[in-house]
Design a protein around this motif. Structure first.
Motif, PDB file in Angstrom:
ATOM      1  N   MET A   1       7.490 -50.778 -73.812  1.00  0.00           N
ATOM      2  CA  MET A   1       7.156 -52.117 -74.204  1.00  0.00           C
ATOM      3  C   MET A   1       7.865 -53.138 -73.084  1.00  0.00           C
ATOM      4  N   THR A   2       7.612 -53.661 -72.193  1.00  0.00           N
ATOM      5  CA  THR A   2       8.181 -54.528 -71.278  1.00  0.00           C
ATOM      6  C   THR A   2       8.211 -56.130 -71.531  1.00  0.00           C
ATOM      7  N   ALA A   3       7.114 -56.536 -72.249  1.00  0.00           N
ATOM      8  CA  ALA A   3       7.030 -57.916 -72.318  1.00  0.00           C
ATOM      9  C   ALA A   3       8.091 -58.458 -73.476  1.00  0.00           C
ATOM     10  N   SER A   4       8.572 -59.292 -73.258  1.00  0.00           N
ATOM     11  CA  SER A   4       9.474 -60.126 -74.480  1.00  0.00           C
ATOM     12  C   SER A   4       8.606 -60.333 -75.437  1.00  0.00           C
ATOM     13  N   VAL A   5       9.436 -60.813 -76.429  1.00  0.00           N
ATOM     14  CA  VAL A   5       8.846 -61.196 -77.845  1.00  0.00           C
ATOM     15  C   VAL A   5       7.913 -62.719 -77.595  1.00  0.00           C
ATOM     16  N   ARG A   6       8.698 -63.315 -76.907  1.00  0.00           N
ATOM     17  CA  ARG A   6       8.271 -64.552 -76.674  1.00  0.00           C
ATOM     18  C   ARG A   6       7.096 -64.633 -75.613  1.00  0.00           C
ATOM     19  N   GLU A   7       7.032 -63.692 -74.839  1.00  0.00           N
ATOM     20  CA  GLU A   7       5.770 -63.723 -73.954  1.00  0.00           C
ATOM     21  C   GLU A   7       4.562 -62.951 -74.954  1.00  0.00           C
ATOM     22  N   ARG A   8       4.846 -62.102 -75.644  1.00  0.00           N
ATOM     23  CA  ARG A   8       3.655 -61.599 -76.561  1.00  0.00           C
ATOM     24  C   ARG A   8       3.027 -62.432 -77.441  1.00  0.00           C
ATOM     25  N   LEU A   9       4.120 -63.334 -77.919  1.00  0.00           N
ATOM     26  CA  LEU A   9       3.428 -64.468 -78.900  1.00  0.00           C
ATOM     27  C   LEU A   9       2.695 -65.408 -78.158  1.00  0.00           C
ATOM     28  N   THR A  10       3.226 -65.734 -76.921  1.00  0.00           N
ATOM     29  CA  THR A  10       2.412 -66.667 -76.455  1.00  0.00           C
ATOM     30  C   THR A  10       1.170 -66.311 -75.976  1.00  0.00           C
ATOM     31  N   THR A  11       1.170 -64.984 -75.604  1.00  0.00           N
ATOM     32  CA  THR A  11      -0.226 -64.446 -75.096  1.00  0.00           C
ATOM     33  C   THR A  11      -1.235 -64.113 -75.968  1.00  0.00           C
ATOM     34  N   SER A  12      -0.483 -63.918 -77.483  1.00  0.00           N
ATOM     35  CA  SER A  12      -1.325 -63.783 -78.450  1.00  0.00           C
ATOM     36  C   SER A  12      -2.160 -65.090 -78.990  1.00  0.00           C
ATOM     37  N   LEU A  13      -1.897 -66.031 -78.371  1.00  0.00           N
ATOM     38  CA  LEU A  13      -2.234 -67.605 -78.998  1.00  0.00           C
ATOM     39  C   LEU A  13      -3.815 -67.478 -78.444  1.00  0.00           C
ATOM     40  N   ALA A  14      -3.870 -66.986 -77.367  1.00  0.00           N
ATOM     41  CA  ALA A  14      -5.410 -67.152 -76.770  1.00  0.00           C
ATOM     42  C   ALA A  14      -6.396 -66.482 -77.615  1.00  0.00           C
ATOM     43  N   THR A  15      -6.165 -65.493 -78.239  1.00  0.00           N
ATOM     44  CA  THR A  15      -7.363 -64.646 -79.092  1.00  0.00           C
ATOM     45  C   THR A  15      -6.971 -64.751 -80.606  1.00  0.00           C
ATOM     46  N   ALA A  16      -5.784 -65.306 -81.082  1.00  0.00           N
ATOM     47  CA  ALA A  16      -5.519 -65.031 -82.544  1.00  0.00           C
ATOM     48  C   ALA A  16      -6.240 -65.770 -83.440  1.00  0.00           C
ATOM     49  N   SER A  17      -6.601 -65.186 -84.555  1.00  0.00           N
ATOM     50  CA  SER A  17      -7.042 -65.833 -85.640  1.00  0.00           C
ATOM     51  C   SER A  17      -6.277 -67.182 -86.038  1.00  0.00           C
ATOM     52  N   LYS A  18      -6.800 -68.032 -87.115  1.00  0.00           N
ATOM     53  CA  LYS A  18      -6.207 -69.213 -87.342  1.00  0.00           C
ATOM     54  C   LYS A  18      -4.773 -68.515 -88.159  1.00  0.00           C
ATOM     55  N   ALA A  19      -4.785 -67.741 -89.000  1.00  0.00           N
ATOM     56  CA  ALA A  19      -3.432 -67.364 -89.729  1.00  0.00           C
ATOM     57  C   ALA A  19      -2.544 -66.852 -88.748  1.00  0.00           C
ATOM     58  N   ASP A  20      -2.988 -65.930 -87.810  1.00  0.00           N
ATOM     59  CA  ASP A  20      -2.168 -65.411 -86.612  1.00  0.00           C
ATOM     60  C   ASP A  20      -1.602 -66.504 -85.811  1.00  0.00           C
ATOM     61  N   ARG A  21      -2.503 -67.519 -85.416  1.00  0.00           N
ATOM     62  CA  ARG A  21      -1.836 -68.412 -84.658  1.00  0.00           C
ATOM     63  C   ARG A  21      -0.877 -69.536 -85.235  1.00  0.00           C
ATOM     64  N   ILE A  22      -0.867 -69.600 -86.609  1.00  0.00           N
ATOM     65  CA  ILE A  22       0.128 -70.511 -87.271  1.00  0.00           C
ATOM     66  C   ILE A  22       1.213 -69.681 -87.153  1.00  0.00           C
ATOM     67  N   LEU A  23       0.982 -68.117 -87.256  1.00  0.00           N
ATOM     68  CA  LEU A  23       2.442 -67.500 -87.412  1.00  0.00           C
ATOM     69  C   LEU A  23       2.911 -67.437 -86.002  1.00  0.00           C
ATOM     70  N   ALA A  24       2.187 -67.280 -85.083  1.00  0.00           N
ATOM     71  CA  ALA A  24       2.817 -67.261 -83.652  1.00  0.00           C
ATOM     72  C   ALA A  24       3.422 -68.705 -83.140  1.00  0.00           C
ATOM     73  N   ASN A  25       2.834 -69.626 -83.590  1.00  0.00           N
ATOM     74  CA  ASN A  25       3.356 -70.930 -83.401  1.00  0.00           C
ATOM     75  C   ASN A  25       4.721 -71.115 -83.944  1.00  0.00           C
ATOM     76  N   PHE A  26       4.908 -70.926 -85.142  1.00  0.00           N
ATOM     77  CA  PHE A  26       6.013 -71.067 -85.942  1.00  0.00           C
ATOM     78  C   PHE A  26       7.060 -70.111 -85.527  1.00  0.00           C
ATOM     79  N   MET A  27       6.821 -68.667 -85.080  1.00  0.00           N
ATOM     80  CA  MET A  27       7.859 -67.928 -84.664  1.00  0.00           C
ATOM     81  C   MET A  27       8.384 -68.394 -83.231  1.00  0.00           C
ATOM     82  N   LEU A  28       7.276 -68.904 -82.452  1.00  0.00           N
ATOM     83  CA  LEU A  28       7.825 -69.220 -81.208  1.00  0.00           C
ATOM     84  C   LEU A  28       8.780 -70.422 -81.335  1.00  0.00           C
ATOM     85  N   SER A  29       8.681 -71.308 -82.294  1.00  0.00           N
ATOM     86  CA  SER A  29       9.526 -72.363 -82.226  1.00  0.00           C
ATOM     87  C   SER A  29      10.859 -72.304 -83.221  1.00  0.00           C
TER      88      SER A  29
END
Length: 299
Positions: A1-29
């Motif tokens: 796994m070469t991508a950082s946690v930040r990069e994977r969270l940011t990438t996930s926002l494009a296809t994430a469900s509403k619950a996952d998007r909330i999680l990703a936004n919170f974790m990024l911040s």
């Protein structure tokens, strides 16, 4: 796994469900404070189930939330953010539940770290260049966030022409929405409970092709689809109300970035603006003539 946690969270926002998007936004911040969370505490903060946290981590490629945190430590290094004896003591007292102010201080310091991390991203660089070069820069905030927009506007006006607050009284936002999209950009400051106007304005700006930057909190689940950049600022600091104070820090960093982008030519404008303020409004006390004190030029 070469991508950082930040990069994977940011990438996930494009296809994430509403619950996952909330999680990703919170974790990024909250990247710098994630090592101190558990799956249960994280789930409680974003109002999802604990299994949802685990499932989301697996979609990112991690075995569990603990595995994600282990990789996050590799990303940010092992050195603690808080290194002084006093801050270390405050952290220990907060963990023991002894001091609510200490807990709030810990969270605010972590939030400031996350904002400085934003200033290293490609999105940040893009926004700074846009704010420095676009002929017409508009900023707006609704409810208490209007003050944050005002901070950005007032400071940018020292550096360049064409920066203004959007007029709320006109009721149409025509000054920005009928402007040339190639010559304009918009910065929106917003936090929950979100004003309907902020989302409607972002929708209309996207329709006409005006670049929009949204500065918001970790709970905004509608912004990513509507704006060009979304800077997520932590707002929960163990206080009665959520605080948008760190948005002011972000605005100051943006202004600093614009200052560096514009270069030495800014100095002449700043001097003229300062002279005009002194002429029409003035400052407390008399200017100090340093020539007689040091033999140099007057201050």
């Amino acid at each position: 796994m070469t991508a950082s946690v930040r990069e994977r969270l940011t990438t996930s926002l494009a296809t994430a469900s509403k619950a996952d998007r909330i999680l990703a936004n919170f974790m990024l911040s909250e990247l710098s404070s994630l090592p101190f969370e558990t799956a249960a505490s994280l789930a409680a903060k974003v109002d999802v189930s604990e299994p949802t946290v685990g499932r989301f981590c697996r979609t990112l490629g991690y075995k569990s939330f603990k595995d994600l945190k282990d990789h996050l430590k590799q990303d940010i290094g092992q050195q603690p953010w808080l290194v002084s004896d006093r801050l270390r003591e405050l952290r220990e007292r907060a963990a023991a539940g002894e001091d609510q102010l200490a807990a709030g201080l810990e969270l605010e310091i972590s939030a400031l770290v996350s904002i400085y991390e934003l200033a290293r991203t490609p999105e940040w660089t893009r926004v700074v260049k846009r704010l420095a070069s676009t002929p017409n820069v508009y900023a707006v905030g609704f409810q208490t966030e209007r003050g944050m927009a005002q901070i950005l506007v007032n400071q940018l006006q020292y550096l360049r022409d064409g920066v203004r607050m959007l007029d709320l009284a006109g009721g149409s936002f025509a000054e920005v929405l009928v402007s040339d999209p190639a010559q304009s950009c918009l910065v929106i400051f917003e936090a929950r409970r979100y004003s309907r106007l902020s989302r409607d304005l972002a929708i209309e700006a996207k329709k006409v092709g005006i670049p929009v930057t949204l500065v918001t909190d970790p709970f905004c689940d509608w912004g990513r689809d509507l704006v060009d950049e979304m800077f997520v600022v932590p707002t929960e600091f163990n206080q009665f109300w959520e605080s948008t104070a760190q948005m002011a820090s972000l605005a100051n960093l943006l202004v600093n970035g614009v200052f560096l982008e514009l270069g030495p030519k800014v100095e002449a404008r700043m001097e003229i603006v300062t002279q005009l303020y002194s002429q029409f409004t003035g400052y407390v006390g008399k200017p100090v003539n340093r020539t007689s004190q040091s033999g140099g030029k007057p201050a």
